[in-house]
Design an enzyme around this catalytic site. Structure first.
Site, mmCIF file in Angstrom:
data_model
loop_
_atom_site.group_PDB
_atom_site.id
_atom_site.type_symbol
_atom_site.label_atom_id
_atom_site.label_comp_id
_atom_site.label_asym_id
_atom_site.label_seq_id
_atom_site.Cartn_x
_atom_site.Cartn_y
_atom_site.Cartn_z
ATOM 1 N N TYR A 183 -90.656 95.090 121.635
ATOM 2 C CA TYR A 183 -91.008 94.674 120.266
ATOM 3 C C TYR A 183 -92.399 94.022 120.256
ATOM 4 C CZ TYR A 183 -90.586 91.988 115.870
ATOM 5 O OH TYR A 183 -90.795 91.444 114.620
ATOM 6 N N THR A 232 -83.598 87.115 107.478
ATOM 7 C CA THR A 232 -83.348 88.488 107.032
ATOM 8 C C THR A 232 -82.136 89.045 107.782
ATOM 9 O OG1 THR A 232 -84.710 89.423 108.798
ATOM 10 C CG2 THR A 232 -85.846 88.872 106.738
ATOM 11 N N SER A 287 -96.038 90.766 113.826
ATOM 12 C CA SER A 287 -95.186 89.600 114.092
ATOM 13 C C SER A 287 -95.973 88.590 114.914
ATOM 14 C CB SER A 287 -93.962 90.052 114.890
ATOM 15 O OG SER A 287 -93.314 88.932 115.465
ATOM 16 N N LYS A 332 -95.797 95.328 118.514
ATOM 17 C CA LYS A 332 -96.363 94.520 117.429
ATOM 18 C C LYS A 332 -97.831 94.201 117.729
ATOM 19 C CE LYS A 332 -93.104 94.541 114.546
ATOM 20 N NZ LYS A 332 -93.284 94.939 113.153
#
Ligand SMILES: NC(=O)c1ccc[n+]([C@@H]2O[C@H](COP(=O)([O-])OP(=O)(O)OC[C@H]3O[C@@H](n4cnc5c(N)ncnc54)[C@H](OP(=O)(O)O)[C@@H]3O)[C@@H](O)[C@H]2O)c1
Length: 311
Positions: free
Chosen positions: A196, A231, A170, A200
């Site tokens: 996160y 998404t 990401s 990543k």
């Protein structure tokens, strides 16, 4: 940098791209993790469109079969197998890999797409923080367990066509440096966004480490980031971001484009350990001095090896 992540960046860059040949992936079998929706499902659709047979790895069979049926509605001749594999559960990764080794002759590609952005710190049954398990430990173990199949997908008589492992990282990884001092996020106040971003970042470094490790096996390993795509994950985890960026978000096909291209195009078969966005190698750091120290890189490797145990 940031407008480039949007639909506008994709439209501007893709204007100069040539189409991949329709049969580019005929005869290849490629596994995609976390493919029951979002970018994973779009990656499956992009791969079968180029002729690949696809293993859809999903944690929920019903959601996976629903996604498969959506892909088949557009590509009725596609060869797709739905297999249950929870990337955050290392025992389940081993179980799936053993089944795949019994069933398949070779794998020509593996896309580590499964991703999560949890609100609260969550531990898996194996005692690992969820982002670390889903983004790093599960993919590391899956790559290692599927190595016999990936080697079989990299025949020495086709040196320009190695099997390809791709980590879907990401752009958020730019906000984090490689930290291995508290990988399970046990200290301090937990932030899902920080967990996160850290994991990543780990994916990008792990791709480089695996690229070195697997150079002799003829397996190329890359990482990429998809930009910002609309998404279910973004809708569920980042509703305010989705409200603000709205029409600027990429479609899932636009977000999945580079992951599909990395499996099919010639250039990524001739190098390894590269970070890509919109079909172009990108820097892994924009600020000077951000490069990881060798000890930190070695620490990430040791973390993975210790967590998954001996082969
Ligand atoms: N969308 C973006 O703008 C964006 C930007 C940067 C990076 N990414 C990365 O792109 C990847 C896909 O993101 P997305 O936006 O498509 O997210 P998404 O809509 O939430 O889809 C994530 C997929 O991963 C699956 N998954 C989650 N944990 C799993 C596990 N333990 N085992 C197996 N499958 C698991 C989910 O399955 P369920 O259906 O069971 O939940 C779902 O199919 C992620 O790695 C994400 O970090 C996305």
């Amino acid at each position: 940098m940031v407008p480039g992540y949007s639909r506008l960046g994709f439209l501007a860059r893709s204007a100069g791209w040539s189409r991949l040949p329709r049969e580019a992936l005929t005869g290849r079998t490629i596994a995609v993790t976390g493919s029951s929706g979002g970018l994973g499902e779009a990656t499956v659709a992009g791969l079968v469109e180029l002729g690949a047979a696809v293993e859809m790895l999903v944690r929920d069979r019903a959601r996976g079969e629903a996604a498969r049926d959506r892909v088949l509605a557009a590509h009725p001749d596609a060869r797709i197998t739905v297999a249950v594999c929870d990337l955050a559960d290392l025992d389940d990764v081993r179980r799936y890999a053993s089944d795949a080794r019994d069933r398949l002759i070779a794998l020509h590609g593996l896309v580590h797409n499964a991703g999560v952005l949890p609100e609260a710190r969550t531990e898996t049954a194996g005692g690992h923080e969820l982002c670390l398990a889903t983004h790093v430990l599960g993919p590391f173990l899956l790559t290692r367990e599927l190595l016999p199949l990936l080697r079989a997908g990299s025949p020495p008589d086709r040196p320009g066509s190695p099997a390809r492992v791709v980590f879907v990282s990401s752009g958020g990884m730019y906000t984090a440096s490689l930290r291995t001092d508290d990988p399970e996020f046990r200290e301090g106040k937990f932030s899902g966004g920080a967990a996160y971003a850290r994991t990543k970042r780990m994916q990008v470094v792990l791709a480089e480490l695996l690229a070195d490790d697997l150079a002799g096996a003829g397996v190329a390993v890359h990482s990429m980031h998809p930009g910002w795509a609309d998404t279910p994950g973004v809708a569920g985890s980042l509703p305010a971001f989705r409200r603000i960026t709205g029409p600027l978000l990429r479609s899932v096909d636009q977000g999945a484009d580079t992951a599909v291209w990395l499996q099919a195009a010639r250039e990524p078969g001739q190098c390894s350990g590269v970070f890509w966005h919109d079909r172009v190698p990108r820097p892994t750091h924009y600020l000077p001095g951000g490069e990881e120290a060798p000890e930190a890189r070695a620490g990430l490797w040791a973390l993975c090896v210790d967590a998954v145990g001996p082969t």
